[in-house]
Motif scaffolding. Structure first.
Motif, PDB file in Angstrom:
ATOM      1  N   LEU A 333       0.824  -1.211   0.000  1.00 40.81           N
ATOM      2  CA  LEU A 333       0.000   0.000   0.000  1.00 40.81           C
ATOM      3  C   LEU A 333       0.857   1.259   0.000  1.00 40.81           C
ATOM      4  N   LEU A 334       1.961   1.239   0.742  1.00 40.02           N
ATOM      5  CA  LEU A 334       2.835   2.411   0.754  1.00 40.02           C
ATOM      6  C   LEU A 334       3.521   2.572  -0.600  1.00 40.02           C
ATOM      7  N   ILE A 335       3.948   1.465  -1.201  1.00 41.06           N
ATOM      8  CA  ILE A 335       4.531   1.526  -2.546  1.00 41.06           C
ATOM      9  C   ILE A 335       3.518   2.102  -3.531  1.00 41.06           C
ATOM     10  N   GLY A 336       2.247   1.756  -3.354  1.00 37.07           N
ATOM     11  CA  GLY A 336       1.216   2.197  -4.273  1.00 37.07           C
ATOM     12  C   GLY A 336       0.714   3.602  -4.062  1.00 37.07           C
ATOM     13  N   SER A 337       1.048   4.214  -2.922  1.00 40.70           N
ATOM     14  CA  SER A 337       0.456   5.526  -2.618  1.00 40.70           C
ATOM     15  C   SER A 337       1.463   6.617  -2.321  1.00 40.70           C
ATOM     16  N   SER A 338       2.754   6.346  -2.413  1.00 44.56           N
ATOM     17  CA  SER A 338       3.746   7.379  -2.109  1.00 44.56           C
ATOM     18  C   SER A 338       4.994   7.140  -2.955  1.00 44.56           C
ATOM     19  N   ALA A 345       1.038  10.062   1.096  1.00 45.49           N
ATOM     20  CA  ALA A 345      -0.167   9.274   1.308  1.00 45.49           C
ATOM     21  C   ALA A 345      -1.103  10.053   2.232  1.00 45.49           C
ATOM     22  N   ASN A 346      -2.354  10.229   1.817  1.00 46.02           N
ATOM     23  CA  ASN A 346      -3.310  10.912   2.689  1.00 46.02           C
ATOM     24  C   ASN A 346      -4.034   9.891   3.558  1.00 46.02           C
ATOM     25  N   VAL A 355     -16.887  12.378  -3.067  1.00 49.38           N
ATOM     26  CA  VAL A 355     -16.588  13.805  -3.171  1.00 49.38           C
ATOM     27  C   VAL A 355     -16.380  14.403  -1.785  1.00 49.38           C
ATOM     28  N   ARG A 356     -17.123  13.885  -0.806  1.00 51.44           N
ATOM     29  CA  ARG A 356     -16.939  14.316   0.589  1.00 51.44           C
ATOM     30  C   ARG A 356     -16.464  13.107   1.402  1.00 51.44           C
ATOM     31  N   PRO A 357     -15.213  12.728   1.235  1.00 55.12           N
ATOM     32  CA  PRO A 357     -14.711  11.531   1.916  1.00 55.12           C
ATOM     33  C   PRO A 357     -14.583  11.769   3.422  1.00 55.12           C
ATOM     34  N   PRO A 358     -14.493  10.723   4.211  1.00 60.35           N
ATOM     35  CA  PRO A 358     -14.336  10.891   5.658  1.00 60.35           C
ATOM     36  C   PRO A 358     -13.145  11.786   5.996  1.00 60.35           C
ATOM     37  N   TRP A 359     -13.417  12.784   6.829  1.00 63.72           N
ATOM     38  CA  TRP A 359     -12.384  13.751   7.248  1.00 63.72           C
ATOM     39  C   TRP A 359     -11.652  14.350   6.047  1.00 63.72           C
ATOM     40  N   SER A 360     -12.356  14.492   4.951  1.00 64.93           N
ATOM     41  CA  SER A 360     -11.832  15.088   3.717  1.00 64.93           C
ATOM     42  C   SER A 360     -10.693  14.288   3.099  1.00 64.93           C
ATOM     43  N   ALA A 361     -10.414  13.085   3.639  1.00 59.69           N
ATOM     44  CA  ALA A 361      -9.246  12.299   3.198  1.00 59.69           C
ATOM     45  C   ALA A 361      -8.013  13.200   3.126  1.00 59.69           C
ATOM     46  N   ASN A 362      -7.872  14.056   4.144  1.00 56.62           N
ATOM     47  CA  ASN A 362      -6.790  15.036   4.093  1.00 56.62           C
ATOM     48  C   ASN A 362      -5.528  14.485   4.751  1.00 56.62           C
ATOM     49  N   PHE A 363      -4.587  15.372   5.025  1.00 55.52           N
ATOM     50  CA  PHE A 363      -3.379  15.014   5.753  1.00 55.52           C
ATOM     51  C   PHE A 363      -3.611  15.374   7.216  1.00 55.52           C
ATOM     52  N   THR A 364      -3.948  14.391   8.027  1.00 50.82           N
ATOM     53  CA  THR A 364      -4.233  14.636   9.440  1.00 50.82           C
ATOM     54  C   THR A 364      -2.936  14.447  10.212  1.00 50.82           C
ATOM     55  N   THR A 365      -2.453  15.533  10.793  1.00 50.05           N
ATOM     56  CA  THR A 365      -1.069  15.579  11.263  1.00 50.05           C
ATOM     57  C   THR A 365      -0.926  15.482  12.781  1.00 50.05           C
ATOM     58  N   ASN A 366      -1.988  15.027  13.473  1.00 51.33           N
ATOM     59  CA  ASN A 366      -1.811  14.793  14.910  1.00 51.33           C
ATOM     60  C   ASN A 366      -1.624  13.312  15.217  1.00 51.33           C
ATOM     61  N   GLU A 664     -23.075   3.780  14.261  1.00 48.83           N
ATOM     62  CA  GLU A 664     -24.178   3.188  13.504  1.00 48.83           C
ATOM     63  C   GLU A 664     -23.932   3.203  12.000  1.00 48.83           C
ATOM     64  N   HIS A 665     -22.915   3.929  11.561  1.00 54.01           N
ATOM     65  CA  HIS A 665     -22.589   3.989  10.140  1.00 54.01           C
ATOM     66  C   HIS A 665     -21.531   2.939   9.805  1.00 54.01           C
ATOM     67  N   ASP A 666     -21.367   2.668   8.513  1.00 53.95           N
ATOM     68  CA  ASP A 666     -20.343   1.722   8.087  1.00 53.95           C
ATOM     69  C   ASP A 666     -18.957   2.229   8.464  1.00 53.95           C
ATOM     70  N   ALA A 667     -18.100   1.310   8.853  1.00 56.42           N
ATOM     71  CA  ALA A 667     -16.713   1.674   9.135  1.00 56.42           C
ATOM     72  C   ALA A 667     -16.048   2.177   7.856  1.00 56.42           C
ATOM     73  N   VAL A 668     -15.034   3.036   8.018  1.00 54.84           N
ATOM     74  CA  VAL A 668     -14.351   3.611   6.868  1.00 54.84           C
ATOM     75  C   VAL A 668     -12.881   3.194   6.879  1.00 54.84           C
ATOM     76  N   PHE A 669     -12.292   3.242   5.702  1.00 54.77           N
ATOM     77  CA  PHE A 669     -10.890   2.871   5.522  1.00 54.77           C
ATOM     78  C   PHE A 669      -9.978   4.027   5.875  1.00 54.77           C
ATOM     79  N   GLN A 670      -8.916   3.713   6.636  1.00 56.43           N
ATOM     80  CA  GLN A 670      -7.808   4.647   6.870  1.00 56.43           C
ATOM     81  C   GLN A 670      -6.509   3.873   6.712  1.00 56.43           C
ATOM     82  N   ILE A 671      -5.637   4.366   5.873  1.00 57.72           N
ATOM     83  CA  ILE A 671      -4.419   3.628   5.550  1.00 57.72           C
ATOM     84  C   ILE A 671      -3.426   3.601   6.707  1.00 57.72           C
TER      85      ILE A 671
END
Length: 796
Positions: A333-338, A345-346, A355-366, A664-671
């Motif tokens: 996954l790291l080879i494929g995304s960076s 990798a976000n 279009v509105r992914p979880p947490w904007s699929a941004n760079f969360t730096t904490n 209550e919502h579906d779980a989401v992917f985080q790399i």
């Protein structure tokens, strides 16, 4: 049937007999720029496409419409409330330190569908993700027919390749849908069918956590590009794909580009040049024979993947096999995304279907961005850190304005969210989310980690220039406490709060443990780097101030119950089982807290982790990955096994993607959970810092036998090892320095050492923790270690 039951024990391969009906169950492939998520539906493949630089928004203008803030006044006001022990007032006043905008969102390109066989009429299929090859396959059989779909994303040729062959393959029906306004064209040239799609990304997207979809949630610009084809926001994008026949079937080749021109540059809004360039890329790939395209991809992917090898098959354990596949997938996954030249990798790597992914699929730096790169250096993928290193330097540049305008301080500051446009302000959310300006001290730690493996003077000076503004800001955030020591003020523990009276809580105080650890590490590493490059290069005044601050810095405290405190004082957390383990930074990923160097803090960290877990901590994939790394440092194999069971069970999807449960919502992917877990597997087998290389420090009971090759530890050392019946049997260390201490299980084995100049007697070293022993290897170079158990068939 649970898809996990369909996993087969095959090295480097994950095989499933059910196609994906959710994004989190798809197989992910990428080349660092172009990402593809495949369903594996027999006869009708669905592929979600994404591009690392396709984001909403545009570059932030430094002289925007936001009113100027009275930075000094605001900071002083918050600090006065902290001195007055009024955390509620501190929280309220901290709003003045925040900005007015949120990050923008990572965008999908769209969904490509390929109908290549009649609808499934009761046949069977098996989809496979081969991590070692970066290839996905779907094999289908029905009514006497057999078809195979093979897909990969090539970095050398910059394209997605999908090949379908078999006796049931028919002429494909191709479809493409994108959520963005676009235009589609089709063309036939000889025996090749061409499609193009082009449009513009949104000019702005409201983060998904800020309410329901409405007409303002996703905004598209209506302006026309200027004479140079540029726009302020809403970049153009272009997708080209072509289908041509091959013996027994067909192949599809696709490429894409965005109008991104740099984080400070207005993007292209006219897709015409993007279409032309992308068509050239696809046409070039089509001219290559199918086997050549695959060979070029495999050579590139395996040049990275094969740098290390983990083999747990000798354990004959299903859980060990699953952990090995999880490790392999994380690296793939790291080879494929960076990749060098692209974006880091976000939150979702380089894959997205919303279009509105979880947490904007941004760079969360904490935590999340940092965790995504934890395994890079240790598993031979240090070159993939280039996007992160460049991102850090750009964030420092952007963060100078935030330090000046929000805090009235010199240097550079960034908070817990960033994006393609290098957002650095605190977002306009409550203090426990937003008021944490310590992203850069954490991020630059990875720059220092890269230097640990050896670097020339030019690389050291380059890192020094990036780090100096971070040190400047850190020094400005320090104040003298009542006991005369220095603490960060204001300070928060990321996303957690403490109880203030009945029914109220707050987040802002001074000297939260994570901030103190980060400042300690930042100053320590900066001072060491400045000493190496010399006074003629390093800022003498800054070095002097940093040294004084380092000497006066207050280290984290231990509570009356013996556990490491999360805040400077003993406070009751509103969420005692909080997912963030920020106060344990000094144990991992930091190195200040060690079993032999700081035994009291080590025991206190163990107590703090137990408290967190007793109250339900580790409930998300990335949080449990952090637990795994901490368990490795604590030498707790039972806890490590518990963490692995959770990561490979409820906290992973059928395709082993890390999950963040959403109630209550579906779980989401985080790399980050996948990659943090990969780092944790390494930590269980080898650790190295402070001149000590520790072999098999935390071997899970289920991993009775195995081997690893090519693991790297701080100092530039590389390690191979084998073990059997839970005993190390051999090791090979390529030491980059002299006087390295090797720490081993104290199991009574005799050690035979062959150094770079032949056999040599092992020299015992003091300082080993309970159950361990230490051997000094005095010279650099390759050392072979062989181990023998005394007696015949006896255990000491």
């Amino acid at each position: 049937m649970d898809p996990r039951r369909q996993r087969l024990v095959a090295r480097h391969r994950l095989e499933l007999e059910e196609s994906a009906t959710r994004f989190v169950d798809r197989f992910l492939i990428g080349n660092g720029t172009l990402g593809a998520a495949l369903d594996g539906v027999p006869g009708r493949e669905g592929i979600d496409l994404s591009l690392d630089t396709l984001w909403s928004g545009g570059p932030r203008r430094p002289d925007g419409a936001s009113p100027p803030r009275s930075a000094h006044t605001a900071l002083d006001s918050v600090r006065r409330a902290i001195i007055d022990d009024d955390p509620l007032a501190a929280d309220a006043r901290a709003a003045a330190l925040r900005g007015t905008t949120f990050t923008e969102s990572f965008q999908p390109l769209g969904r490509l569908t390929v109908d290549y066989a009649p609808p499934d009429d009761g046949g069977r299929s098996r989809r496979t993700h081969d991590s070692a090859r970066g290839v996905v396959e779907t094999r289908s059989t029905w009514s006497g027919r057999a078809d195979t779909l093979t897909a990969f994303v090539s970095a050398p040729d910059e394209v997605l390749v999908v090949e379908v062959v078999g006796d049931g393959v028919r002429e494909p029906v191709i479809g493409f849908e994108t959520p963005h306004p676009s235009r589609m064209q089709e063309q036939i040239v000889g025996d090749t069918r061409w499609w193009s799609s082009a449009g513009r990304a949104p000019s702005g997207v409201r983060p998904s956590y800020l309410g329901v979809d409405d007409h303002d949630a996703v905004r598209y610009a209506t302006d026309l590009p200027d004479p140079d084809g540029l726009v302020d926001a809403g970049m153009a994008w272009a997708l080209m794909f072509a289908v041509q026949p091959i013996p027994g079937g067909f192949r599809l080749v696709a490429g894409a580009r965005s109008g991104h021109r740099g984080w400070r540059e207005r993007p292209l809004g006219d897709p015409s040049s993007l279409l032309a360039r992308t068509r050239t890329t696809v046409a070039r790939a089509l001219r290559r024979p199918a086997d050549e395209l695959l060979a070029r991809h495999l050579a590139d992917h395996r040049s990275l993947f094969d740098r290390v090898e983990l083999d747990l098959s000798a354990s004959a354990s299903a859980s060990a096999d699953a952990a090995e596949r999880y490790f392999d997938l994380g690296r793939s996954l790291l080879i494929g995304s960076s990749r060098a030249g692209g974006e880091p990798a976000n939150l979702q790597g380089v894959w997205n279907d919303q279009v509105r992914p979880p947490w904007s699929a941004n760079f969360t730096t904490n935590i999340n961005l940092q965790m995504a790169y934890w395994p890079a250096e240790s598993t031979g993928l240090g070159g993939l850190v280039e996007p992160l290193a460049r991102f850090i330097g750009e964030l420092v540049t952007a963060g100078r304005r935030t330090a000046r305008d929000a805090y009235g301080l010199a240097g550079a500051a960034a908070h817990h969210n960033s994006d393609l446009w290098r957002h650095t302000d605190a977002v306009p959310l409550d203090a426990h989310w937003a008021n944490w300006p310590s992203a850069l001290p954490w991020l630059v730690a990875h720059l220092h980690r890269r230097l640990d493996d050896g670097a020339d003077r030019a690389a050291e000076v380059a890192v020094l220039r990036v780090v100096e503004p971070v040190v400047e800001f850190v020094l400005g955030m320090l104040v003298t406490d009542a006991d005369g020591s220095l603490v960060v003020s204001p300070s928060t523990s990321p996303e957690n709060r403490f109880v203030v009276g009945v029914g109220t809580s707050a987040a802002v105080s001074a000297g939260a443990t994570m901030d103190q650890e980060l400042v300690h590490e930042c100053l320590r590493d900066y001072l060491a780097l400045a000493e190496r490059v010399g006074a003629g290069i390093a800022d003498v005044d800054l070095v002097g101030r940093a040294q004084g601050a380092f000497d006066a810095l207050r280290l984290p405290r231990i509570g009356h119950d013996g556990a490491l405190l999360e805040w400077a004082a003993e406070r009751e957390a509103t969420e005692p089982g909080h997912r963030h383990l920020s106060h344990l930074y000094g144990l991992y990923p930091g190195t200040r807290i060690t079993e032999t160097g700081t035994p009291e803090d080590f025991a206190a960290a163990r107590g703090a982790l137990r408290q967190r877990l007793e109250h339900g901590g580790g409930g998300t994939g990335w949080s449990m990955a952090w637990v795994l790394c901490l368990a490795a440092r604590l030498r707790e194999p039972e806890l490590a096994s518990h963490a692995l069971d959770a990561l490979l069970g409820p906290l992973s999807s059928a395709s082993l993607l890390d999950l963040h449960p959403m109630g209550e919502h579906d779980a989401v992917f985080q790399i980050d959970g996948n990659l943090g877990g990969t780092a944790g597997v390494v930590e269980l087998l080898v650790q190295g810092y402070g001149g000590v290389v520790s072999l098999l420090p935390t071997l899970p009971a289920e991993w009775s036998a195995g081997s690893f090759r090519g693991f790297r530890v701080r100092g530039g050392h590389r390690v191979d090892a084998t073990w059997s019946d839970h005993r190390i049997s051999s090791a090979r260390l390529r030491l980059a320095a002299a006087e390295v201490i090797v720490e081993l299980p104290d199991d009574g084995s005799t050690i035979i050492v062959t150094g770079p100049h032949g056999p040599c007697a092992p020299h015992s070293a003091d300082g080993a923790p309970s159950g361990r022993r230490r051997v000094l290897l005095p010279s650099p170079g390759v050392h072979e270690l062989a181990f023998a158990v005394p007696g015949v068939g006896e255990r000491p």
